[in-house]
Structure formats: C-alpha cells, structure tokens
Enzyme design. Structure first.
Site, PDB file in Angstrom:
ATOM      1  N   LYS A  19       0.849  -1.200   0.000  1.00 49.97           N
ATOM      2  CA  LYS A  19       0.000   0.000   0.000  1.00 49.97           C
ATOM      3  C   LYS A  19       0.876   1.239   0.000  1.00 49.97           C
ATOM      4  O   LYS A  19       2.039   1.218   0.420  1.00 49.97           O
ATOM      5  CB  LYS A  19      -0.946   0.043   1.203  1.00 49.97           C
ATOM      6  CG  LYS A  19      -0.285   0.076   2.598  1.00 49.97           C
ATOM      7  CD  LYS A  19       0.136   1.437   3.097  1.00 49.97           C
ATOM      8  CE  LYS A  19       0.698   1.368   4.524  1.00 49.97           C
ATOM      9  NZ  LYS A  19       1.661   2.397   4.867  1.00 49.97           N
ATOM     10  N   PRO A 110       9.577  -4.793   0.097  1.00 52.06           N
ATOM     11  CA  PRO A 110      10.590  -4.616   1.158  1.00 52.06           C
ATOM     12  C   PRO A 110       9.922  -4.563   2.538  1.00 52.06           C
ATOM     13  O   PRO A 110       8.825  -4.017   2.674  1.00 52.06           O
ATOM     14  CB  PRO A 110      11.233  -3.264   0.823  1.00 52.06           C
ATOM     15  CG  PRO A 110      10.865  -2.961  -0.583  1.00 52.06           C
ATOM     16  CD  PRO A 110       9.598  -3.702  -0.888  1.00 52.06           C
ATOM     17  N   VAL A 111      10.600  -5.125   3.561  1.00 53.84           N
ATOM     18  CA  VAL A 111      10.014  -5.129   4.911  1.00 53.84           C
ATOM     19  C   VAL A 111      10.414  -3.859   5.670  1.00 53.84           C
ATOM     20  O   VAL A 111      11.414  -3.221   5.349  1.00 53.84           O
ATOM     21  CB  VAL A 111      10.421  -6.386   5.733  1.00 53.84           C
ATOM     22  CG1 VAL A 111      10.030  -7.661   5.003  1.00 53.84           C
ATOM     23  CG2 VAL A 111      11.899  -6.388   6.053  1.00 53.84           C
ATOM     24  N   ALA A 112       9.598  -3.510   6.682  1.00 53.10           N
ATOM     25  CA  ALA A 112       9.831  -2.307   7.510  1.00 53.10           C
ATOM     26  C   ALA A 112      10.136  -1.102   6.644  1.00 53.10           C
ATOM     27  O   ALA A 112      11.082  -0.358   6.869  1.00 53.10           O
ATOM     28  CB  ALA A 112      10.947  -2.555   8.526  1.00 53.10           C
ATOM     29  N   ALA A 113       9.304  -0.912   5.610  1.00 56.21           N
ATOM     30  CA  ALA A 113       9.581   0.108   4.599  1.00 56.21           C
ATOM     31  C   ALA A 113       8.462   1.132   4.464  1.00 56.21           C
ATOM     32  O   ALA A 113       8.559   2.050   3.664  1.00 56.21           O
ATOM     33  CB  ALA A 113       9.815  -0.570   3.239  1.00 56.21           C
ATOM     34  N   LEU A 115       5.399   0.188   3.531  1.00 53.53           N
ATOM     35  CA  LEU A 115       4.544  -0.321   2.452  1.00 53.53           C
ATOM     36  C   LEU A 115       3.564  -1.382   2.951  1.00 53.53           C
ATOM     37  O   LEU A 115       2.778  -1.929   2.175  1.00 53.53           O
ATOM     38  CB  LEU A 115       5.420  -0.906   1.330  1.00 53.53           C
ATOM     39  CG  LEU A 115       6.345   0.122   0.653  1.00 53.53           C
ATOM     40  CD1 LEU A 115       7.345  -0.569  -0.276  1.00 53.53           C
ATOM     41  CD2 LEU A 115       5.533   1.157  -0.128  1.00 53.53           C
ATOM     42  N   GLY A 117       3.804  -4.445   3.820  1.00 55.49           N
ATOM     43  CA  GLY A 117       3.882  -5.790   3.241  1.00 55.49           C
ATOM     44  C   GLY A 117       3.463  -6.867   4.235  1.00 55.49           C
ATOM     45  O   GLY A 117       2.687  -7.760   3.898  1.00 55.49           O
ATOM     46  N   GLY A 118       3.946  -6.783   5.455  1.00 57.07           N
ATOM     47  CA  GLY A 118       3.614  -7.787   6.473  1.00 57.07           C
ATOM     48  C   GLY A 118       2.133  -7.782   6.803  1.00 57.07           C
ATOM     49  O   GLY A 118       1.518  -8.843   6.990  1.00 57.07           O
ATOM     50  N   ASP A 152      -2.748  -1.774  10.150  1.00 57.98           N
ATOM     51  CA  ASP A 152      -2.843  -1.639   8.698  1.00 57.98           C
ATOM     52  C   ASP A 152      -3.598  -2.793   8.047  1.00 57.98           C
ATOM     53  O   ASP A 152      -3.886  -2.741   6.846  1.00 57.98           O
ATOM     54  CB  ASP A 152      -1.431  -1.603   8.071  1.00 57.98           C
ATOM     55  CG  ASP A 152      -0.806  -0.210   8.133  1.00 57.98           C
ATOM     56  OD1 ASP A 152      -1.560   0.774   8.307  1.00 57.98           O
ATOM     57  OD2 ASP A 152       0.426  -0.116   8.006  1.00 57.98           O
TER      58      ASP A 152
HETATM   59  O1  C5P Z   1      -1.001  -1.984  15.070  1.00 57.69           O
HETATM   60  P1  C5P Z   1       0.444  -2.229  14.847  1.00 57.69           P
HETATM   61  O2  C5P Z   1       0.987  -3.355  15.677  1.00 57.69           O
HETATM   62  O3  C5P Z   1       0.806  -2.361  13.401  1.00 57.69           O
HETATM   63  O4  C5P Z   1       1.182  -0.906  15.315  1.00 57.69           O
HETATM   64  C1  C5P Z   1       2.551  -0.867  15.596  1.00 57.69           C
HETATM   65  C2  C5P Z   1       2.824   0.271  16.558  1.00 57.69           C
HETATM   66  O5  C5P Z   1       2.676   1.526  15.887  1.00 57.69           O
HETATM   67  C3  C5P Z   1       1.889   0.334  17.732  1.00 57.69           C
HETATM   68  O6  C5P Z   1       2.376  -0.406  18.808  1.00 57.69           O
HETATM   69  C4  C5P Z   1       1.859   1.785  18.063  1.00 57.69           C
HETATM   70  O7  C5P Z   1       2.989   2.103  18.839  1.00 57.69           O
HETATM   71  C5  C5P Z   1       2.046   2.459  16.732  1.00 57.69           C
HETATM   72  N1  C5P Z   1       0.784   2.894  16.111  1.00 57.69           N
HETATM   73  C6  C5P Z   1       0.120   4.005  16.613  1.00 57.69           C
HETATM   74  N2  C5P Z   1      -1.039   4.419  16.032  1.00 57.69           N
HETATM   75  C7  C5P Z   1      -1.542   3.772  14.959  1.00 57.69           C
HETATM   76  C8  C5P Z   1      -0.886   2.652  14.429  1.00 57.69           C
HETATM   77  C9  C5P Z   1       0.277   2.234  15.032  1.00 57.69           C
HETATM   78  O8  C5P Z   1       0.592   4.615  17.585  1.00 57.69           O
HETATM   79  N3  C5P Z   1      -2.679   4.212  14.406  1.00 57.69           N
END
Ligand code: C5P
Length: 342
Positions: A19, A110-113, A115, A117-118, A152
């Site tokens: 995305k 790509p991961v942690a990018a 996008l 992906g995960g 996401d």
């Molecule tokens: O939901 P997810 O595990 O992908 O989110 C990773 C981290 O990003 C959360 O632990 C939070 O710290 C932060 N986050 C946030 N607000 C969002 C999405 C993610 O603070 N709307």
C-alpha cells in the site's frame, strides 16, 4: 464423512499488494495509546505471493523466499492462520478443527519500509485460510481478526483505495482514479524503519511545524477522490500530497541520512518526493508505468555512480540484506489491486 479432510480441500494462492499512503495525517491520540489517523491508502501493483495448502497433521508451517524476508518470528502469516482458525471454531463445516496449512510466501515488498507488506500478507493469510478451509466468517468477524493482527491489516480487506481512520480499523472504500492508472516509483533506502519507533518519536514531540496542514490536505483530497478524481488532477496535486505526511519529521529524526537522500532524489527527478507511511520508502508519481520505469532507470544509474548518498541506519542491525545495494528501486502502478493467483 470419514478419512483425511485435507484431501478434498484445495490449495489457494493470494497476491498481497503493498500500500501507499497518499496522505497520512495524525489527528489525535487515543485512550488506548494508539494515534488516530486520517489517511488515503491505495493498493499498489507490487505484491507478495502467498500460497496455502491444507496438509495432514496439526502444525501450520511457513516457508519464506525473497531478497528481503525480515525476521521469521515477526511474520504475521502463522498468527493470521491461527486467529482465523479460532474465529471459525465450531462453525467449520468439516469435522473437528480446520486442518493445518502449509504456507509459502514469496516476498517482493521490502520489509519495515512503510509499504505494509507484512500487514498485507496477514490479510491475505486470513482470507486465504478461510477459502482453503471452505469456511465462512462474516464481515464484522473478519474485521475484528484483521484489527487484532495490526492497524494496517483491515485496509487490505477492502480490496481497493480507501479512506482509513481510527487506528486503522475504520475503512471507507473510495473509487479508483478516473483515467489511466498512474505509475509510481518507489525508492526504499537500505535501512529498515520499525513503525513503533516512528510513532514513539512523533509522540515525543517530533512533528511538522504546521500540525493542521496534513489533515486539511487529506480531507480535501479524500473528498475529491470520492467525487471521482482524474489521474491528471492527482498528478497536478502531487506536491501537496507529498507534503501531507505527519510522520515524516519523526522518520527523519530516526534516520538523519534520509534528509540528504530525499533532497538528492528531488534534484535528480525534478518531481515531488513523498513518503509512504512511517517510511523510509520514498514515492514519486508519474502519468504511466512507462514513465515510472524510465525514472527507475535514472535512479539505478545514479545509485551505481554514487550520485545518490547512501543512507545509514541509526540502529545496529537495521541494514537490509544485500549491503551492496543502498536502495531498492521499483516501478509499479497505483490503484490497481491485484487479486487472485498469478
Ligand atoms: O497496530 P500495529 O501493531 O501495526 O502498530 C505498531 C505500533 O505503531 C503500535 O504499537 C503503536 O505504537 C504504533 N501505532 C500508533 N497508532 C496507529 C498505528 C500504530 O501509535 N494508528
């Protein structure tokens, strides 16, 4: 019915698209600690490929291939299959519990990018597992499982562009752009940026000077897309969209080398450079895939000649695999949601 239930169930294949956040406004902090968002999210033509095959036995397995696979323990596919199995529970039309699945994931995103992906792999695993088991799960139950997997993930259940709000669980589908699908150049610097680190920096106060600008842009653009926006009017607004990411200052604080990299990219291409999500992927919009392809060549040559500065990670171990490549460059399309098998 007797015998091995896996024998009458078919393997399924899903494409899990990346995305792009055309806009990303942080509009508040929620009581649960997450940030409230207002973001226009669009699937890309770039996708991972997931296959799921029912197998005898009790254990789900995952085999991942690709240049940038990330740590296997962070992969959400098995967690998605396990949560889907619990959600189906006693409602499974077969006997006993839905059978074990052997998952194969071909990573292209790509991961942690930035996008997702995960997250897309997780949504594909949820949807694919249900199909592999011939199991039903209503939209609300699907959404609840998706939201448990990550902020996401619910977006990917929509299967197209959407306005995403809340922490990511409020997904309002948007129509596609009117006209030919724009090309998108993605340039992902060789450093992984974990989303929680970026939100933590944002929460600590690393924010844009004008805290309301991204929200105003996001609301206007979402309304225009909802009314039926043409590709050419989006391209005309590319600079405004590229500036509408409230997480950018936090990403730049974590990866200071990105400032020079983004500036050099802007000079090289002469077009606005946006950031997808929490980064570090830079995106540039073009009228067609061919134009994005030509720009990708320009970037690859500049990287080979050392005309683009390498980006160093702020944490040890943050480098992507293949240290020789300072960035991953991909030309793809915006708005096309790949579906089904490839
Ligand atoms: O939901 P997810 O595990 O992908 O989110 C990773 C981290 O990003 C959360 O632990 C939070 O710290 C932060 N986050 C946030 N607000 C969002 C999405 C993610 O603070 N709307």
């Amino acid at each position: 019915m007797t015998g091995d239930p896996t024998r009458r169930l078919a393997p399924v294949v899903r494409l899990a698209p990346a995305k792009l956040n055309l806009t990303l406004a942080v509009v508040g902090r929620r009581p649960d600690g997450y940030h409230a968002l207002h973001s226009i999210m669009v699937p890309l033509g770039l996708a991972d490929r997931l296959s799921l095959a029912p197998v005898p036995g009790a254990t789900d397995t995952l085999y991942v291939t690709g240049a940038d696979t990330g740590p296997i323990g962070d992969n959400l596919v098995l967690r998605a299959v396990a949560l889907a199995r619990s959600a189906v529970g006693a409602g499974w039309p077969g006997q006993g519990r839905p059978p074990a699945l052997a998952a194969r994931l071909e990573k292209r995103i790509p991961v942690a990018a930035g996008l997702a992906g995960g997250s897309s792999d997780a949504a594909a695993a949820l949807d694919g597992a249900l199909e592999a088991w011939a199991a039903e799960l209503g939209p609300d139950a699907r959404l609840a499982v998706a939201a448990r997997l990550g902020s996401d993930v619910p977006f990917f259940l929509a299967g197209g562009p959407a306005l995403v709000e809340g922490r990511g669980e409020r997904v309002s589908p948007l129509p596609g752009l009117v006209g030919p699908a724009p090309g998108v150049l993605l340039v992902t610097p060789g450093v992984a940026v974990p989303t929680p680190d970026v939100f933590a920096a944002y929460a600590a106060g690393v924010r844009p000077r004008d805290g309301a600008a991204a929200r105003a842009t996001s609301e206007h653009l979402a309304a225009e897309v909802a009314r039926g926006m043409t590709t050419s009017s989006l391209l005309a607004r590319a600079a405004v969209a590229a500036a509408a990411n409230d997480l950018l200052p936090a990403t730049l604080e974590l990866v200071p080398g990105l400032v020079r990299f983004r500036r050099a990219l802007l000079r090289l291409l002469g077009r606005p450079v946006g950031q997808s999500g929490s980064g570090p992927t830079c995106f540039v919009l073009y009228p067609s895939l061919e134009d994005a392809d030509a720009a990708a060549e320009v970037v690859r040559s500049a990287l080979a000649e050392g005309a683009l500065p390498p980006v160093a990670g702020s944490r040890p171990g943050a480098r992507r695999p293949g240290d020789a490549a300072p960035a991953i460059v991909v030309a793809t399309t915006l708005g096309g949601a790949p579906s089904g098998a490839s």
